[in-house]
Design a protein around this motif. Structure first.
Motif, short mmCIF file in Angstrom:
data_model
loop_
_atom_site.label_atom_id
_atom_site.label_comp_id
_atom_site.label_asym_id
_atom_site.label_seq_id
_atom_site.Cartn_x
_atom_site.Cartn_y
_atom_site.Cartn_z
N GLN A 176 0.80 -1.22 0.00
CA GLN A 176 0.00 0.00 0.00
C GLN A 176 0.84 1.27 0.00
N ALA A 177 2.16 1.15 0.10
CA ALA A 177 3.02 2.33 0.17
C ALA A 177 3.37 2.84 -1.22
N ARG A 178 3.68 4.12 -1.26
CA ARG A 178 4.24 4.74 -2.47
C ARG A 178 5.71 5.03 -2.16
N VAL A 179 6.60 4.37 -2.88
CA VAL A 179 8.03 4.44 -2.59
C VAL A 179 8.75 5.12 -3.74
N THR A 180 9.52 6.16 -3.43
CA THR A 180 10.35 6.86 -4.41
C THR A 180 11.77 6.92 -3.86
N GLY A 181 12.63 6.04 -4.36
CA GLY A 181 13.98 5.98 -3.81
C GLY A 181 13.94 5.58 -2.34
N ARG A 182 14.49 6.45 -1.49
CA ARG A 182 14.48 6.18 -0.04
C ARG A 182 13.20 6.66 0.64
N MET A 183 12.40 7.44 -0.08
CA MET A 183 11.20 8.02 0.51
C MET A 183 10.01 7.08 0.37
N ALA A 184 9.33 6.82 1.48
CA ALA A 184 8.12 5.99 1.48
C ALA A 184 6.96 6.80 2.06
N MET B 9 -6.88 7.27 -10.02
CA MET B 9 -6.46 6.44 -11.15
C MET B 9 -6.54 4.96 -10.82
N GLN B 10 -6.26 4.59 -9.58
CA GLN B 10 -6.32 3.19 -9.19
C GLN B 10 -7.76 2.72 -9.01
N GLY B 11 -8.65 3.65 -8.65
CA GLY B 11 -10.03 3.26 -8.39
C GLY B 11 -10.95 3.43 -9.56
N ALA B 12 -10.59 4.29 -10.53
CA ALA B 12 -11.49 4.56 -11.65
C ALA B 12 -11.54 3.38 -12.60
N ARG B 13 -12.73 3.10 -13.09
CA ARG B 13 -12.93 2.01 -14.05
C ARG B 13 -13.28 2.59 -15.41
N PRO B 14 -12.74 2.05 -16.49
CA PRO B 14 -13.14 2.52 -17.82
C PRO B 14 -14.66 2.43 -17.97
N GLY B 15 -15.26 3.53 -18.44
CA GLY B 15 -16.70 3.55 -18.61
C GLY B 15 -17.45 4.07 -17.41
N ALA B 16 -16.76 4.25 -16.26
CA ALA B 16 -17.42 4.78 -15.08
C ALA B 16 -17.61 6.29 -15.23
N PRO B 17 -18.65 6.86 -14.60
CA PRO B 17 -18.86 8.30 -14.71
C PRO B 17 -17.81 9.07 -13.94
N ALA B 18 -17.66 10.36 -14.30
CA ALA B 18 -16.71 11.21 -13.59
C ALA B 18 -17.15 11.37 -12.15
N VAL B 19 -16.16 11.46 -11.25
CA VAL B 19 -16.46 11.60 -9.83
C VAL B 19 -16.06 12.98 -9.37
N ALA B 20 -16.82 13.50 -8.41
CA ALA B 20 -16.44 14.74 -7.74
C ALA B 20 -15.66 14.38 -6.50
N GLY B 21 -15.26 15.39 -5.73
CA GLY B 21 -14.40 15.16 -4.58
C GLY B 21 -14.98 14.19 -3.58
N SER B 22 -16.31 14.21 -3.38
CA SER B 22 -16.92 13.36 -2.37
C SER B 22 -16.71 11.89 -2.65
N ALA B 23 -16.51 11.53 -3.90
CA ALA B 23 -16.31 10.12 -4.23
C ALA B 23 -14.99 9.59 -3.72
N LEU B 24 -14.10 10.47 -3.34
CA LEU B 24 -12.81 10.02 -2.82
C LEU B 24 -12.92 9.51 -1.39
N GLU B 25 -13.96 9.93 -0.69
CA GLU B 25 -14.04 9.60 0.74
C GLU B 25 -14.05 8.10 0.96
N ALA B 26 -14.66 7.38 0.05
CA ALA B 26 -14.71 5.93 0.20
C ALA B 26 -13.35 5.29 0.03
N ARG B 27 -12.42 6.02 -0.63
CA ARG B 27 -11.10 5.46 -0.89
C ARG B 27 -10.06 5.95 0.10
N ALA B 28 -10.42 6.94 0.91
CA ALA B 28 -9.45 7.54 1.83
C ALA B 28 -9.13 6.59 2.96
#
Length: 316
Positions: free
Chosen positions: A247-255, A297-316
């Motif tokens: 679940q981490a995002r790693v860039t070089g030594r930074m996680a 980008m990880q949660g969006a599915r091809p063909g799914a409608p555009a989401v506003a900010g509130s749709a992120l809450e389920a992924r936070a």
């Protein structure tokens, strides 16, 4: 009247290998005086959309308007309303910087433009290169000239397609100061960039494309506010435990590891201690636009409608 309007824009390419749907029903407006960001991974359709806007490609479906002018039916007026800075370094090697800008002015029928050309040269740090041949300039200086060419006819709509790709910090600062000034004067700006910190700092509203579709469209502040939770950032030379590495995002030594709350932060730190991971420069902060972008980008599915900010809450 919107400065730019995309209405159901689709683009299909057909070749020997089959059919590619590069854009699929893209619709959104950019208002006059707005600083708008268009984000997406490589191949999402950003450059195709800009090519249609510029008249370099023709949409298979839909309509595009610039300041009320259809880019196909009223193409001359639409072109005059646009200033586009392309990704590629395109220049004529036979002219000096000032001559290049004079010629560009002539393309749009602009006469007696020396005062504005001088202002562009000064504002973009090109004054000492005005009489230099384009072949003598560095890549960064050539990109400054491209920006000046796009602005030489004072278009109400400015399109910046990856304008700071591969350029130094000084040019970035100079460019953004000058473009921000034009935006305050009422020019609409459409920006595509992979430097998401730039988009977060500059853009009031953002659309995100994935596989030719708009998967998010909202104000920048709303997108950021919807990304609830904490972001744990640290440096380490040790491998992360598998459950954290997933679940981490790693860039070089930074996680960076996303957590929902303080209890989640404590749980991550405890797991790092148990695994013997040595941590340096530990920080706890809120998610930034890059975190929001990756989540969408990880949660969006091809063909799914555009989401506003509130749709992120389920992924936070």
């Amino acid at each position: 009247m919107p400065a730019v309007s995309f209405q159901g824009v689709a683009k299909t390419y057909t070749g020997a290998r089959g059919t590619l749907r590069a854009l699929d029903g893209v619709s959104f407006d950019i208002e006059e005086g707005e600083f708008f960001g268009l984000l997406g991974p490589n191949g999402a359709g950003k450059t195709t959309l800009i090519s249609i806007l510029a008249g370099l490609a023709r949409a298979t479906e839909g309509r595009v308007k610039v300041m009320g002018h259809d880019v196909r039916e009223d193409y001359a007026a639409a072109r005059r309303s646009l200033g586009i800075v392309p990704q590629e370094l395109v220049f004529d090697p036979f002219f000096s910087v000032r001559e290049t800008l004079r010629i560009q002015s002539g393309y749009f029928g602009v006469k007696r433009n020396e005062a504005w050309i001088d202002e562009l040269l000064q504002g973009l740090g090109l004054a000492d290169k005005a009489h230099a041949n384009m072949r003598q300039l560095s890549g960064g200086m050539k990109r400054r000239v491209l920006v000046a060419q796009a602005l030489v006819h004072k278009p109400p709509v400015i399109v910046l397609d990856e304008p700071t790709a591969g350029v130094d910090v000084e040019l970035r600062q100079t460019l953004w100061q000058f473009v921000a000034q034009l935006n305050r004067q009422g020019h609409a700006v459409l920006l595509t960039t992979h430097y998401l910190e730039e988009a977060e700092a500059l853009c009031g509203r953002i659309a995100m494309l994935k596989q030719g579709r708009v998967v998010a469209l909202d104000r920048t502040a709303t997108l950021l506010a919807a990304a609830q939770g904490q972001m744990l950032r640290f440096k380490t030379d040790d491998p992360l435990p598998p459950e954290l590495a997933a679940q981490a995002r790693v860039t070089g030594r930074m996680a960076q590891v996303a957590t929902r709350d303080a209890a989640g932060v404590e749980a991550v730190l405890a797991r790092l201690r148990t695994a013997g991971v040595r941590v340096e420069d530990l920080e706890i902060g809120r998610a930034d636009l890059e975190d929001v972008f990756l989540s969408i980008m990880q949660g969006a599915r091809p063909g799914a409608p555009a989401v506003a900010g509130s749709a992120l809450e389920a992924r936070a």
